[in-house]
Write a protein that holds these residues in place. Structure first.
Motif, short mmCIF file in Angstrom:
data_model
loop_
_atom_site.label_atom_id
_atom_site.label_comp_id
_atom_site.label_asym_id
_atom_site.label_seq_id
_atom_site.Cartn_x
_atom_site.Cartn_y
_atom_site.Cartn_z
N MET A 1 -6.43 12.92 7.75
CA MET A 1 -6.82 11.66 7.15
C MET A 1 -5.57 10.79 6.99
O MET A 1 -4.51 11.28 6.61
N HIS A 2 -5.74 9.53 7.27
CA HIS A 2 -4.62 8.60 7.19
C HIS A 2 -4.16 8.44 5.74
O HIS A 2 -4.97 8.44 4.81
N PRO A 3 -2.86 8.27 5.51
CA PRO A 3 -2.34 8.12 4.15
C PRO A 3 -2.96 6.94 3.37
O PRO A 3 -3.09 7.01 2.15
N LEU A 4 -3.39 5.90 4.08
CA LEU A 4 -4.02 4.77 3.39
C LEU A 4 -5.35 5.19 2.76
O LEU A 4 -5.67 4.78 1.64
N PHE A 5 -6.10 6.02 3.44
CA PHE A 5 -7.34 6.54 2.87
C PHE A 5 -7.04 7.46 1.69
O PHE A 5 -7.73 7.41 0.67
N ASN A 6 -6.02 8.30 1.84
CA ASN A 6 -5.64 9.18 0.73
C ASN A 6 -5.27 8.38 -0.51
O ASN A 6 -5.66 8.71 -1.63
N ALA A 7 -4.51 7.31 -0.31
CA ALA A 7 -4.10 6.46 -1.44
C ALA A 7 -5.32 5.79 -2.08
O ALA A 7 -5.42 5.69 -3.30
N ALA A 8 -6.26 5.34 -1.26
CA ALA A 8 -7.48 4.70 -1.79
C ALA A 8 -8.30 5.71 -2.59
O ALA A 8 -8.79 5.41 -3.68
N ILE A 9 -8.43 6.91 -2.08
CA ILE A 9 -9.19 7.96 -2.76
C ILE A 9 -8.54 8.32 -4.09
O ILE A 9 -9.21 8.54 -5.09
N ASN A 10 -7.21 8.36 -4.11
CA ASN A 10 -6.47 8.77 -5.31
C ASN A 10 -6.16 7.63 -6.26
O ASN A 10 -5.41 7.82 -7.22
N ASN A 11 -6.69 6.45 -5.98
CA ASN A 11 -6.49 5.27 -6.83
C ASN A 11 -5.01 4.94 -7.00
O ASN A 11 -4.54 4.59 -8.07
N ASP A 12 -4.28 5.04 -5.89
CA ASP A 12 -2.84 4.79 -5.90
C ASP A 12 -2.58 3.41 -5.29
O ASP A 12 -2.25 3.28 -4.10
N ALA A 13 -2.71 2.39 -6.11
CA ALA A 13 -2.57 1.01 -5.65
C ALA A 13 -1.17 0.73 -5.12
O ALA A 13 -1.00 -0.01 -4.14
N HIS A 14 -0.16 1.31 -5.75
CA HIS A 14 1.21 1.09 -5.30
C HIS A 14 1.40 1.58 -3.87
O HIS A 14 1.95 0.87 -3.01
N THR A 15 0.94 2.78 -3.59
CA THR A 15 1.06 3.32 -2.23
C THR A 15 0.25 2.51 -1.24
O THR A 15 0.70 2.28 -0.11
N VAL A 16 -0.92 2.05 -1.64
CA VAL A 16 -1.72 1.18 -0.77
C VAL A 16 -0.91 -0.04 -0.39
O VAL A 16 -0.81 -0.41 0.79
N SER A 17 -0.30 -0.69 -1.37
CA SER A 17 0.51 -1.89 -1.11
C SER A 17 1.67 -1.59 -0.17
O SER A 17 1.92 -2.34 0.79
N VAL A 18 2.38 -0.50 -0.43
CA VAL A 18 3.54 -0.13 0.40
C VAL A 18 3.10 0.15 1.83
O VAL A 18 3.73 -0.31 2.80
N LEU A 19 2.03 0.88 1.99
CA LEU A 19 1.56 1.23 3.34
C LEU A 19 1.13 -0.02 4.11
O LEU A 19 1.44 -0.15 5.31
N ILE A 20 0.44 -0.94 3.45
CA ILE A 20 0.00 -2.16 4.13
C ILE A 20 1.21 -3.03 4.49
O ILE A 20 1.31 -3.55 5.60
N GLU A 21 2.15 -3.14 3.56
CA GLU A 21 3.38 -3.91 3.85
C GLU A 21 4.19 -3.28 4.98
O GLU A 21 4.90 -3.97 5.70
N SER A 22 4.04 -1.97 5.15
CA SER A 22 4.77 -1.25 6.20
C SER A 22 4.02 -1.26 7.54
O SER A 22 4.48 -0.64 8.50
#
Length: 153
Positions: A1-22
């Protein structure tokens, strides 16, 4: 599973932002045809929704549902409120011709229904609601009106 999905599932908004910016693509789809925003909407993860770019919140899944449809269908009133406050419309149709409001109604999700129609959810004290409704009703002509000569009840 892609890290963006993992971050969404885990409610990790910071990681979502970092991954999208990257450079992670927020409109990527999982095996179920959902984007990370759909997953966050289903789970009630408002912070992740707010971390997503607007265009990612308009993506559709395999049922032509946007994240607002998914949030409404799952009774996630806070997500519905966040999406609407971000300017997303609530009248789009999925592949079955249903709006988010219809999905919330069908699921019996009263708070989501109230968010989608733009009204506050009902008060927990039903007696106060009933009494307020009674006070708001206009008196029948001639009842309780001295000017009309009616009895003062």
């Amino acid at each position: 599973m892609h890290p963006l999905f993992n971050a969404a599932i885990n409610n990790d908004a910071h990681t979502v932002s970092v991954l999208i910016e990257s450079g992670s693509e927020p409109l990527m789809k999982n095996d179920n045809g959902d984007t990370p925003a759909h997953v966050a909407a289903r789970l009630g993860h408002v912070d992740v929704i707010r971390a997503m770019p607007i265009y990612a919140l308009s993506g559709t899944n395999e049922y032509r549902q946007r994240p607002l449809h998914v949030a409404a269908e799952n009774g996630q009133a806070a997500v519905c409120r966040a999406l609407i406050s971000m300017g997303l419309v609530s009248d789009g149709l999925d592949e079955s011709g249903r709006t988010p409001l219809q999905l919330a109604q069908a699921g019996g999700h009263l708070e989501a229904v109230h968010v989608l129609v733009g009204r506050p959810a009902p008060a927990a004290d039903w007696r106060a609601v009933f009494e307020a409704a009674q006070d708001a009703r206009p008196a029948a002509p001639g009842v309780g009106s001295r000017e009309r000569g009616g009895p003062d009840l």
